[in-house]
Design a protein around this motif. Structure first.
Motif, PDB file in Angstrom:
ATOM      1  N   PRO A 131       4.736  12.730 -18.587  1.00  0.00           N
ATOM      2  CA  PRO A 131       4.561  11.369 -19.126  1.00  0.00           C
ATOM      3  C   PRO A 131       5.854  10.710 -19.561  1.00  0.00           C
ATOM      4  CG  PRO A 131       2.856  12.819 -19.957  1.00  0.00           C
ATOM      5  CD  PRO A 131       3.832  13.695 -19.231  1.00  0.00           C
ATOM      6  N   SER A 132       6.816  11.475 -20.021  1.00  0.00           N
ATOM      7  CA  SER A 132       8.067  10.868 -20.486  1.00  0.00           C
ATOM      8  C   SER A 132       8.907  10.314 -19.345  1.00  0.00           C
ATOM      9  CB  SER A 132       8.891  11.902 -21.262  1.00  0.00           C
ATOM     10  OG  SER A 132       9.178  13.027 -20.416  1.00  0.00           O
ATOM     11  N   ASN A 133       8.657  10.776 -18.104  1.00  0.00           N
ATOM     12  CA  ASN A 133       9.451  10.326 -16.958  1.00  0.00           C
ATOM     13  C   ASN A 133       8.680   9.461 -15.966  1.00  0.00           C
ATOM     14  OD1 ASN A 133      11.731  11.780 -17.832  1.00  0.00           O
ATOM     15  ND2 ASN A 133      10.989  13.658 -16.857  1.00  0.00           N
ATOM     16  N   GLN A 134       7.395   9.255 -16.200  1.00  0.00           N
ATOM     17  CA  GLN A 134       6.579   8.529 -15.237  1.00  0.00           C
ATOM     18  C   GLN A 134       7.054   7.087 -15.034  1.00  0.00           C
ATOM     19  OE1 GLN A 134       2.589   8.944 -16.702  1.00  0.00           O
ATOM     20  NE2 GLN A 134       2.272  10.952 -15.731  1.00  0.00           N
ATOM     21  N   VAL A 135       7.355   6.420 -16.130  1.00  0.00           N
ATOM     22  CA  VAL A 135       7.775   5.018 -16.018  1.00  0.00           C
ATOM     23  C   VAL A 135       9.106   4.917 -15.283  1.00  0.00           C
ATOM     24  CG1 VAL A 135       8.415   2.948 -17.300  1.00  0.00           C
ATOM     25  CG2 VAL A 135       6.514   4.368 -18.084  1.00  0.00           C
ATOM     26  N   GLY A 136      10.039   5.793 -15.608  1.00  0.00           N
ATOM     27  CA  GLY A 136      11.341   5.737 -14.954  1.00  0.00           C
ATOM     28  C   GLY A 136      11.258   6.010 -13.457  1.00  0.00           C
ATOM     29  N   VAL A 137      10.471   7.025 -13.066  1.00  0.00           N
ATOM     30  CA  VAL A 137      10.326   7.334 -11.643  1.00  0.00           C
ATOM     31  C   VAL A 137       9.601   6.193 -10.924  1.00  0.00           C
ATOM     32  CG1 VAL A 137       9.331   8.947  -9.990  1.00  0.00           C
ATOM     33  CG2 VAL A 137      10.382   9.809 -12.081  1.00  0.00           C
ATOM     34  N   SER A 138       8.592   5.628 -11.573  1.00  0.00           N
ATOM     35  CA  SER A 138       7.876   4.507 -10.959  1.00  0.00           C
ATOM     36  C   SER A 138       8.806   3.315 -10.731  1.00  0.00           C
ATOM     37  CB  SER A 138       6.705   4.087 -11.846  1.00  0.00           C
ATOM     38  OG  SER A 138       5.789   5.160 -12.012  1.00  0.00           O
ATOM     39  N   LEU A 139       9.653   3.008 -11.742  1.00  0.00           N
ATOM     40  CA  LEU A 139      10.607   1.911 -11.561  1.00  0.00           C
ATOM     41  C   LEU A 139      11.589   2.203 -10.431  1.00  0.00           C
ATOM     42  CD1 LEU A 139      11.382   0.932 -15.274  1.00  0.00           C
ATOM     43  CD2 LEU A 139      10.034  -0.338 -13.601  1.00  0.00           C
ATOM     44  N   LEU A 140      12.002   3.489 -10.311  1.00  0.00           N
ATOM     45  CA  LEU A 140      12.909   3.852  -9.225  1.00  0.00           C
ATOM     46  C   LEU A 140      12.260   3.600  -7.870  1.00  0.00           C
ATOM     47  CD1 LEU A 140      15.482   5.157  -8.097  1.00  0.00           C
ATOM     48  CD2 LEU A 140      14.343   7.380  -8.365  1.00  0.00           C
ATOM     49  N   PHE A 141      10.993   3.998  -7.722  1.00  0.00           N
ATOM     50  CA  PHE A 141      10.291   3.768  -6.457  1.00  0.00           C
ATOM     51  C   PHE A 141      10.156   2.278  -6.164  1.00  0.00           C
ATOM     52  CE2 PHE A 141       7.771   7.946  -5.689  1.00  0.00           C
ATOM     53  CZ  PHE A 141       8.955   8.650  -5.841  1.00  0.00           C
TER      54      PHE A 141
ATOM     55  N   SER B 207       2.302   5.953  -2.844  1.00  0.00           N
ATOM     56  CA  SER B 207       3.414   6.845  -3.196  1.00  0.00           C
ATOM     57  C   SER B 207       3.503   7.061  -4.705  1.00  0.00           C
ATOM     58  CB  SER B 207       4.735   6.271  -2.677  1.00  0.00           C
ATOM     59  OG  SER B 207       4.724   6.136  -1.271  1.00  0.00           O
ATOM     60  N   LEU B 208       3.004   6.108  -5.508  1.00  0.00           N
ATOM     61  CA  LEU B 208       3.059   6.253  -6.965  1.00  0.00           C
ATOM     62  C   LEU B 208       1.948   7.140  -7.517  1.00  0.00           C
ATOM     63  CD1 LEU B 208       3.991   2.629  -8.098  1.00  0.00           C
ATOM     64  CD2 LEU B 208       5.426   4.667  -8.189  1.00  0.00           C
ATOM     65  N   ILE B 209       0.891   7.359  -6.723  1.00  0.00           N
ATOM     66  CA  ILE B 209      -0.217   8.193  -7.230  1.00  0.00           C
ATOM     67  C   ILE B 209       0.250   9.598  -7.581  1.00  0.00           C
ATOM     68  CG2 ILE B 209      -2.397   9.272  -6.578  1.00  0.00           C
ATOM     69  CD1 ILE B 209      -3.096   6.722  -5.077  1.00  0.00           C
ATOM     70  N   PRO B 210       0.998  10.320  -6.716  1.00  0.00           N
ATOM     71  CA  PRO B 210       1.482  11.654  -7.111  1.00  0.00           C
ATOM     72  C   PRO B 210       2.422  11.613  -8.314  1.00  0.00           C
ATOM     73  CG  PRO B 210       1.639  11.366  -4.730  1.00  0.00           C
ATOM     74  CD  PRO B 210       1.345  10.035  -5.309  1.00  0.00           C
ATOM     75  N   VAL B 211       3.139  10.493  -8.478  1.00  0.00           N
ATOM     76  CA  VAL B 211       4.040  10.397  -9.632  1.00  0.00           C
ATOM     77  C   VAL B 211       3.241  10.428 -10.927  1.00  0.00           C
ATOM     78  CG1 VAL B 211       5.703   8.886 -10.806  1.00  0.00           C
ATOM     79  CG2 VAL B 211       5.803   9.170  -8.321  1.00  0.00           C
ATOM     80  N   TRP B 212       2.152   9.657 -10.986  1.00  0.00           N
ATOM     81  CA  TRP B 212       1.350   9.594 -12.196  1.00  0.00           C
ATOM     82  C   TRP B 212       0.468  10.831 -12.369  1.00  0.00           C
ATOM     83  CZ3 TRP B 212       1.979   5.994 -15.948  1.00  0.00           C
ATOM     84  CH2 TRP B 212       2.798   4.907 -15.619  1.00  0.00           C
ATOM     85  N   ILE B 213       0.367  11.638 -11.340  1.00  0.00           N
ATOM     86  CA  ILE B 213      -0.406  12.883 -11.466  1.00  0.00           C
ATOM     87  C   ILE B 213       0.489  14.048 -11.888  1.00  0.00           C
ATOM     88  CG2 ILE B 213      -1.748  14.596 -10.188  1.00  0.00           C
ATOM     89  CD1 ILE B 213      -2.837  12.363  -8.470  1.00  0.00           C
ATOM     90  N   PHE B 214       1.678  14.170 -11.287  1.00  0.00           N
ATOM     91  CA  PHE B 214       2.483  15.376 -11.457  1.00  0.00           C
ATOM     92  C   PHE B 214       3.693  15.205 -12.364  1.00  0.00           C
ATOM     93  CE2 PHE B 214       0.616  15.832  -7.129  1.00  0.00           C
ATOM     94  CZ  PHE B 214      -0.253  16.870  -7.424  1.00  0.00           C
ATOM     95  N   VAL B 215       4.263  14.016 -12.461  1.00  0.00           N
ATOM     96  CA  VAL B 215       5.464  13.829 -13.282  1.00  0.00           C
ATOM     97  C   VAL B 215       5.073  13.804 -14.749  1.00  0.00           C
ATOM     98  CG1 VAL B 215       7.405  12.264 -13.770  1.00  0.00           C
ATOM     99  CG2 VAL B 215       6.636  12.618 -11.421  1.00  0.00           C
TER     100      VAL B 215
ATOM    101  N   TRP C 283       0.822  -1.213   0.000  1.00  0.00           N
ATOM    102  CA  TRP C 283       0.000   0.000   0.000  1.00  0.00           C
ATOM    103  C   TRP C 283       0.858   1.265   0.000  1.00  0.00           C
ATOM    104  CZ3 TRP C 283      -4.721   0.135  -1.489  1.00  0.00           C
ATOM    105  CH2 TRP C 283      -5.572  -0.948  -1.275  1.00  0.00           C
ATOM    106  N   ILE C 284       1.986   1.243   0.704  1.00  0.00           N
ATOM    107  CA  ILE C 284       2.887   2.393   0.682  1.00  0.00           C
ATOM    108  C   ILE C 284       3.380   2.666  -0.736  1.00  0.00           C
ATOM    109  CG2 ILE C 284       5.211   3.135   1.375  1.00  0.00           C
ATOM    110  CD1 ILE C 284       4.663   2.013   4.121  1.00  0.00           C
ATOM    111  N   GLY C 285       3.769   1.583  -1.433  1.00  0.00           N
ATOM    112  CA  GLY C 285       4.224   1.770  -2.803  1.00  0.00           C
ATOM    113  C   GLY C 285       3.122   2.300  -3.708  1.00  0.00           C
ATOM    114  N   LEU C 286       1.898   1.742  -3.572  1.00  0.00           N
ATOM    115  CA  LEU C 286       0.791   2.186  -4.421  1.00  0.00           C
ATOM    116  C   LEU C 286       0.430   3.639  -4.162  1.00  0.00           C
ATOM    117  CD1 LEU C 286      -1.386   1.484  -6.491  1.00  0.00           C
ATOM    118  CD2 LEU C 286      -2.828   0.685  -4.617  1.00  0.00           C
TER     119      LEU C 286
END
Length: 435
Positions: free
Chosen positions: A168-178, A158-166, A153-156
């Motif tokens: 589109p070209s960097n969303q996958v990379g930041v998600s993989l980093l998390f 924490s990824l919500i702001p990534v898919w909202i604010f990052v 749940w922490i991972g899920l």
């Protein structure tokens, strides 16, 4: 989907969002208790570092986003707030970090905007550099502390702001980093748990080895007692019983004394067998065999009189003490009589056992001895030490000192907190006799 899985997932979500925190770990500064100046200096440096990060973050928000000073400082404090509590309150630190992750993008300039703010242009990332560092540190540290259901749940969340604010070209990379940070943290947690389990197993193994060593030593002591002490006591009993028949014209007092020696030897053998049974047994359960108490004091005094001692017994106990107190009182009187026989031959001995407020008072007093002590009378005995240990183990007091008439007195107070019956039996023996 299985309802059990759903309920478990919802329970993990409640724990993640509003449940109790995980136990904190020992802070590194706690190891410096013996060096208070060093600990104080490190705390000061840590506080200055936090203030420096907050200042850098506030300056970044003022220059890049044109925020008011108060708003910039609120977001800066919200950014660095998880760091000081990360080790002691990991879930709370993550919750604060998530709030900062959601609101840290306030008034952000997009990278393709033509608006220029001060000397800079739009931001390529939705968070400040300090906030990105805090997010990475918090995710890695929390992943090493929480269980996997909460970690999912922490991972899920924490990824919500990534898919909202990052972008589109960097969303996958930041998600993989998390995700990588969370997996690495979970691996660290599993390694720590495995090491802890291994340490606990090693400790249990050492305890088992120690227990076996104690049992082996007890068995060895029991064997030595049986082969040496019990053998000699048996010989004493046999010789004392047969001596009157091997000697011609034995007077009655001497015959009675031989009988008393035989009885004492048999009683010692009985106690020795009970002790050997305890030493040889691996069970830690309390022994249920009857132990001597106040009711056995007259027989003990009678045996001492048959051995030639002048003993007076004065027992006035209105309430029956607990079994440990009775056993301690009996053993103290027994050792006191033995000491008087060894160190003050021919002296008159008075044994007094009476009720006192909250306990039992025992006194063994002898007059000055008329017969010189035997050659072993002043050896390194442990009688007084044993009596003191018995009294102290029950929370009582022990005093042993010479009297003004040249004798010796032993005073013991044994507290007794055991519940007593409404109508306790009364033990009242007053016996005065001479050999």
């Amino acid at each position: 989907m299985d309802r059990t899985v759903v309920r478990a997932a919802l329970a993990a979500l409640r724990r993640t969002v509003a449940g109790p925190d995980y136990p904190g770990v020992r802070l590194p500064l706690d190891r410096l208790r013996h060096r208070p100046r060093t600990a104080a200096a490190l705390r000061t440096l840590g506080l200055l570092a936090l203030l420096g990060l907050a200042l850098v973050t506030a300056q970044f928000l003022l220059d890049s986003r044109g925020l008011p000073i108060a708003t910039a400082w609120v977001l800066a404090i919200l950014t660095v707030a998880p760091l000081p509590i990360l080790l002691t309150r990991p879930l709370l630190a993550w919750r604060i970090m998530l709030v900062g992750e959601l609101f840290g993008t306030f008034n952000r300039r997009q990278a393709d905007d033509a608006v220029v703010v001060g000397a800079g242009v739009g931001e390529f990332w939705p968070w400040s550099p300090t906030q990105i560092l805090v997010i990475v540190v918090v995710l890695a540290a929390v992943a090493a502390r929480v269980d996997r259901a909460v970690l999912a749940w922490i991972g899920l969340l924490s990824l919500i702001p990534v898919w909202i604010f990052v972008s589109p070209s960097n969303q996958v990379g930041v998600s993989l980093l998390f995700v990588v940070l969370l997996i690495l943290g979970d691996l660290v947690r599993g390694n720590l748990l495995a090491r802890r389990a291994l340490a606990e197993q090693a400790e249990l193994s050492e305890l088992e080895k120690s227990r076996r060593a104690v049992l082996e030593e007890r068995t060895r002591i029991a064997r030595e007692l049986h082969d040496v002490v019990a053998h000699h006591m048996s010989m004493i009993a046999v010789q004392a019983e047969t001596a009157p028949y091997r000697l011609a014209a034995v007077p009655d007092p001497a015959r009675a004394e031989f009988a008393a020696i035989a009885d004492s030897a048999r009683a010692a053998l009985t106690d020795m067998r009970r002790l050997l049974g305890v030493l040889r047994s691996e069970s830690e359960d309390p022994r249920t065999a009857p132990q001597p108490g106040l009711a056995d004091l007259p027989a003990l005094v009678a045996a001492a009189r048959r051995a030639g001692m002048a003993v007076t017994l004065d027992t006035d106990v209105a309430a029956e003490p607990s079994a440990p107190v009775e056993l301690a009182a009996y053993r103290i009187v027994q050792e006191g009589l033995a000491n008087a026989a060894r160190h003050a031959g021919g002296a008159a001995v008075r044994v007094t056992v009476r009720d006192r407020a909250g306990g039992l008072a025992v006194r063994v007093q002898n007059t000055a001895g008329g017969t010189p002590a035997g050659p072993d009378a002043h050896g390194g005995g442990q009688g007084l030490v044993g009596m003191r240990e018995r009294a102290v183990s029950l929370g009582g007091s022990f005093t042993a000192c010479p009297t003004t008439d040249g004798g010796y007195a032993i005073d013991v107070l044994l507290p007794d907190d055991a519940p007593r019956p409404d109508e306790p039996p009364r033990v009242d023996h007053r016996e005065d006799g001479t050999p």
